[in-house]
Every structure is written in C-alpha cells, then in structure tokens.
Write an enzyme that holds these catalytic residues in place. Sequence first.
Site, PDB file in Angstrom:
ATOM      1  N   HIS A 108      18.594  -6.277 145.010  1.00  0.00           N
ATOM      2  CA  HIS A 108      18.286  -7.692 144.779  1.00  0.00           C
ATOM      3  C   HIS A 108      19.542  -8.553 144.635  1.00  0.00           C
ATOM      4  CE1 HIS A 108      18.662  -6.802 140.426  1.00  0.00           C
ATOM      5  NE2 HIS A 108      18.845  -8.087 140.276  1.00  0.00           N
TER       6      HIS A 108
ATOM      7  N   LYS B 106      25.385  -2.348 129.398  1.00  0.00           N
ATOM      8  CA  LYS B 106      24.259  -2.958 128.686  1.00  0.00           C
ATOM      9  C   LYS B 106      24.747  -3.356 127.288  1.00  0.00           C
ATOM     10  CE  LYS B 106      21.056  -1.377 131.712  1.00  0.00           C
ATOM     11  NZ  LYS B 106      21.204  -2.094 132.972  1.00  0.00           N
TER      12      LYS B 106
ATOM     13  N   ASP C 153      22.441   3.214 137.825  1.00  0.00           N
ATOM     14  CA  ASP C 153      21.603   2.023 137.684  1.00  0.00           C
ATOM     15  C   ASP C 153      22.280   0.773 138.263  1.00  0.00           C
ATOM     16  OD1 ASP C 153      19.213   0.739 136.699  1.00  0.00           O
ATOM     17  OD2 ASP C 153      20.414  -0.138 135.098  1.00  0.00           O
TER      18      ASP C 153
ATOM     19  N   GLU D 207      25.680  -7.153 130.810  1.00  0.00           N
ATOM     20  CA  GLU D 207      24.342  -7.614 130.420  1.00  0.00           C
ATOM     21  C   GLU D 207      24.221  -7.590 128.899  1.00  0.00           C
ATOM     22  OE1 GLU D 207      21.122  -6.016 133.048  1.00  0.00           O
ATOM     23  OE2 GLU D 207      22.549  -4.374 133.161  1.00  0.00           O
TER      24      GLU D 207
ATOM     25  N   ARG E  75      -4.002   1.444 140.541  1.00  0.00           N
ATOM     26  CA  ARG E  75      -5.041   2.452 140.300  1.00  0.00           C
ATOM     27  C   ARG E  75      -6.235   1.928 139.507  1.00  0.00           C
ATOM     28  NH1 ARG E  75      -2.478   7.946 138.378  1.00  0.00           N
ATOM     29  NH2 ARG E  75      -1.983   6.560 136.680  1.00  0.00           N
TER      30      ARG E  75
ATOM     31  N   PHE F 155      -2.443   6.160 144.558  1.00  0.00           N
ATOM     32  CA  PHE F 155      -1.472   6.374 145.628  1.00  0.00           C
ATOM     33  C   PHE F 155      -1.312   7.845 146.008  1.00  0.00           C
ATOM     34  CE2 PHE F 155       0.705   2.448 143.601  1.00  0.00           C
ATOM     35  CZ  PHE F 155      -0.293   1.628 144.120  1.00  0.00           C
TER      36      PHE F 155
ATOM     37  N   LYS G 167      14.821  -0.145 144.769  1.00  0.00           N
ATOM     38  CA  LYS G 167      15.738   0.866 144.293  1.00  0.00           C
ATOM     39  C   LYS G 167      15.124   1.576 143.085  1.00  0.00           C
ATOM     40  CE  LYS G 167      18.997  -0.087 141.049  1.00  0.00           C
ATOM     41  NZ  LYS G 167      18.545  -0.455 139.714  1.00  0.00           N
TER      42      LYS G 167
ATOM     43  N   HIS H  47      24.289  -2.338 143.006  1.00  0.00           N
ATOM     44  CA  HIS H  47      24.708  -3.742 142.916  1.00  0.00           C
ATOM     45  C   HIS H  47      26.231  -3.916 142.950  1.00  0.00           C
ATOM     46  CE1 HIS H  47      20.585  -4.038 141.964  1.00  0.00           C
ATOM     47  NE2 HIS H  47      20.660  -3.852 140.668  1.00  0.00           N
TER      48      HIS H  47
ATOM     49  N   LYS I   8      25.974 -12.267 129.091  1.00  0.00           N
ATOM     50  CA  LYS I   8      25.489 -11.927 130.436  1.00  0.00           C
ATOM     51  C   LYS I   8      26.431 -12.594 131.431  1.00  0.00           C
ATOM     52  CE  LYS I   8      22.131 -11.193 133.694  1.00  0.00           C
ATOM     53  NZ  LYS I   8      21.826  -9.877 134.179  1.00  0.00           N
TER      54      LYS I   8
HETATM   55  C1  BG6 Z   1      18.405  -3.689 137.902  1.00  0.00           C
HETATM   56  C2  BG6 Z   1      18.734  -2.614 136.892  1.00  0.00           C
HETATM   57  O1  BG6 Z   1      18.517  -3.188 139.196  1.00  0.00           O
HETATM   58  O2  BG6 Z   1      19.295  -4.781 137.731  1.00  0.00           O
HETATM   59  C3  BG6 Z   1      18.605  -3.164 135.490  1.00  0.00           C
HETATM   60  O3  BG6 Z   1      17.854  -1.510 137.063  1.00  0.00           O
HETATM   61  C4  BG6 Z   1      19.495  -4.391 135.353  1.00  0.00           C
HETATM   62  O4  BG6 Z   1      18.962  -2.187 134.528  1.00  0.00           O
HETATM   63  C5  BG6 Z   1      19.213  -5.397 136.462  1.00  0.00           C
HETATM   64  O5  BG6 Z   1      19.244  -4.955 134.072  1.00  0.00           O
HETATM   65  C6  BG6 Z   1      20.231  -6.529 136.433  1.00  0.00           C
HETATM   66  O6  BG6 Z   1      19.859  -7.537 137.318  1.00  0.00           O
HETATM   67  P1  BG6 Z   1      20.322  -9.041 137.094  1.00  0.00           P
HETATM   68  O7  BG6 Z   1      19.862  -9.769 138.318  1.00  0.00           O
HETATM   69  O8  BG6 Z   1      19.657  -9.510 135.831  1.00  0.00           O
HETATM   70  O9  BG6 Z   1      21.814  -9.024 136.942  1.00  0.00           O
END
Ligand code: BG6
Length: 485
Positions: free
Chosen positions: A172, A335, A229, A210, A45, A89, A142, A234, A340
Amino acid sequence: MSETIDLVIFGALGDLSKRKLFPALYQLDRADLLDDEVRIAGLARGDITTEAFCEQIYQALKRAFGSSAFDESSWQRFSSRLSYIQVDFAQQEQFPAIRKWLLKDRTTIYYLATPPSLFGSICKHLSAAECVASDTRIVLEKPIGHDLQSSQQVNSAVAESFDERNIYRIDHYLGKETVQNLLALRFANRMINSQWDNSCIDHVQITAAETVGIEGRWSYYDKVGQLRDMIQNHVLQLLCMVAMEPPNSLQADEIRAEKVKILRALSPITVANVASQAVRGQYTAGWIAGKPVVGYMEEAGSERDSSNTETFVALKAYIDNWRWAGVPFYLRTGKRMQGKVTEVVITYKDHPHAIFPDGTGEAKNRLIIRLQPNEGIELEMVSKKQSLKERMSLEKRRLNLDFFDSSGESRIADAYERLFLEVIKGDQWLFVSREEIEASWRWCDTLLDAWKQTGIGTMGYSAGSSGPSKADMLIEKDQRSWHGS
Ligand code: BG6
C-alpha cells in the site's frame, strides 16, 4: 479497456476491508470515479443477509470518516452496488455461488483480503468453479509468504490459475501520493536527478516510525516481527523508488525491472557484518502522547514469558552498483516510537573545498521527503544571515513544498483509492512483481538467518522513545546522526 467490472472481496468483514477497502471504494464512488455499472460482492463465512452486511459496512464507514464527513446520499448510491455472498473459502462446493453472481462480458477482479495461507486454495477453487477467464484479475494483500521459500509456494500456487499480468500484489505504500511523487521529484527535475549519486550524496535515511503497537495481533506478529512486517515490503519499496535508475518509460514493466535490479544489488547482511549493520529492538512499557502504554510482552494476547521478536529494526544497507557504491542507506522502522513519521532524508556531501571558515555555520544540504505527517518536500539550504554587523555568517534555511496546501484538493487520497483505480484500469505500475517479492525475501532471509546463527537478540526500548540506544550508535559511529534526533 472496459472499466465496468465486478469486484469480489474475499474477507469482506475483516479489519482491512472495514478500515481501508470499503472506505476507499466509497470515496471513489463519491468522487464519481467508479463506473455506474460497477458491482461489488463481499464474501465471508458468516450467515448474514446483504442488508445486514450493508449495515456493518455503513457503521464501518461512519467510524472511518466520522458522521460529519459521511454523506448519506453517496452512501445510498454506494450501497446499491453491494451484495453479500456467504462462502466458506475452504469449501470448493461453495464457490459456484460466486459464479452465479458474476455477469458475462465483464472483467472480474478478486481481492483476497485473507490470510495468505488461503491464497493458493482460493485460486484453485475459483478455477474449478469456472470463475476465472483470461482477463480476470486477482489482488493479493501482503504478506506474500514468510520467507523466500513460502513466497515462491504462494506465487506458484496463484500462477496455476492466473497469468502474472493479471496478478496485482499490494504494497500500500506504492499507493501513497508522496511515494509516487518520488518519481516526479527525481525524473521531472533535471537539477535533482543530476545530483543523485555517490559523487554528491553522502548518505540516505529512510524512517518509518509508528506510534501504534501491535494492535491486538500479538500471536500473528510474534511470528513475523518488524523486519518482515515493514522492511521486506514498504521500506525496501521506498528504497527502490529512491535508488532505481531512470526507467525507460512509466510503463509498469519498465519501472518494475529497475526496482528488481536494486533489490538484487543490495549487499547481503550476513553473519560477518550483522553485528555492525543491524540492530533489533523490542518495546517495553512507556508513554505515548502522555498516556502510559504496556510493553510488547504485556500486550493483550501475549502467549509466552519471553520473545525474541523485534518490534524495531535499524539497518545500514549498501547497494552494490555504480551509482550507489559506498553510500550507506540507513533504514529504521519501529512500533511504539515517539511519533508517526515516514520520511526519506537525502544528505549531500560537503563541497570539495571549504571557503567559509569554521564557525560561520556551513551545513550539509539535506532533502527531506516526508510521506507522513504533513506530506511534502523540504530542501535544507544554507544562506547568508542578513546582518550588517557580520561580514559573512551563514544560516540553515528551508525551501518547503507542502503537498496539501499546494494541491488545491481538500484531502489527500488514501493509498487504497489509488490502488483500486489502477487495478480497475489494469495498470500494474504500482504493484509488486513476483521477481521483486522474491528478491526482497532473498535479502531479508539472509539477514534473518544471520540473526539466528549469531543469536543476536532484541534490545529493549521504552515505548515513546526513538528506539534502542544501539540504533543511535549504528549511525553515530559513522559520524552521522538520525534526522530529527
Ligand atoms: C502494514 C503493517 O503493512 O503497514 C502494519 O502490517 C503497519 O504493522 C502498517 O502498522 C503501516 O502503514 P501506514 O500506512 O500507517 O504507515
């Protein structure tokens, strides 16, 4: 199929674009994987020039790669592909500016890195401005919806302008090399595949832990929670890759059809079993990597005195089909956990008859598929301890397949690099179909509803820990334990 495309990114100045999308495109260009003719338009924008836009992307790339890994000459080439188009948009009358930028006889790809609430109206405005041809593709980030009903609304709204074959829904995780490697591991190794069922496997664990918190997204995250989330997308996608039947081929339709079958076979977690099969947690203040961190309720942007939103989920799920009947799938994500770690751990059953007496050290075989950190596969085996003193004493040994060392590559590509390449090629095998999204929402909705009806709240866990103690009990009551605990 032509790979000369025009790529139009909605939300080009947002966090995702700067952290992931432009760095991925830059890397592809640097690796000579983008056709010379590919052009990229960033849409947002703000009233800025293309030069100012390029400057923002330049700074973002330097942040993403650090000055030493950033190559100025690659940037020169990459930046010559970039344009900026100012578009609100919500305003249909601004969309003809996009049409003006597009070239005839090229395939256009729209990438919506915007809130999903805008997906439907953006598609409508694109159609109205005659920016959609029969081969135009659209990529959706997503989350697709908040529950089954809203995801159906989003999918239906997008379907008014785009055919399903042109819709690319991102998860992803499917772009990660190690997730794709699950297909190779299972279906290119006879030895593994023949042992892949309830006669050999005791249980499966999937962990996506994470260390980050909610990263300044409190008001968004508080309406979402960790189930929506991470599990809905995932973690369930990982589960599908582990559990699906061999597809007839690697064609997108074949793979996606097998994944849908798994999602539909997930046994519902309802009011009757939610207390014994699901745990929700919320982090309190603690320590991560030696530094103090605040609890969820004290995070910047926290708007209320209390919240029942979960930042941690542990589940025991079952797949009601022939292959997996009776095998628990323990799923865990949170979280602000101590590390990680994303991994799938397959624990095999004991032998039907034990010939090694108790105390010799026999242990179950375990296959550990590590997505992060240190991507690779480990097989925990038992072998004889080398010793003249003992007749037969056993020890656990590991066969280790390290992806990074064995690949010969200097780095492992980011998921978004792979995903962009697949959209450009027009291959949907790493994207999620409408049926998959809706089946996984159906299952998650039942669980969310069971939590609501039973009033089960979140349990506190200290930031930097492995989650609430009840999550340990969830698995320990079955005489099993979380890998790594
Ligand atoms: C995202 C979530 O889709 O994936 C986030 O919205 C999360 O909250 C992230 O932290 C984790 O992705 P990765 O690739 O770091 O494991």
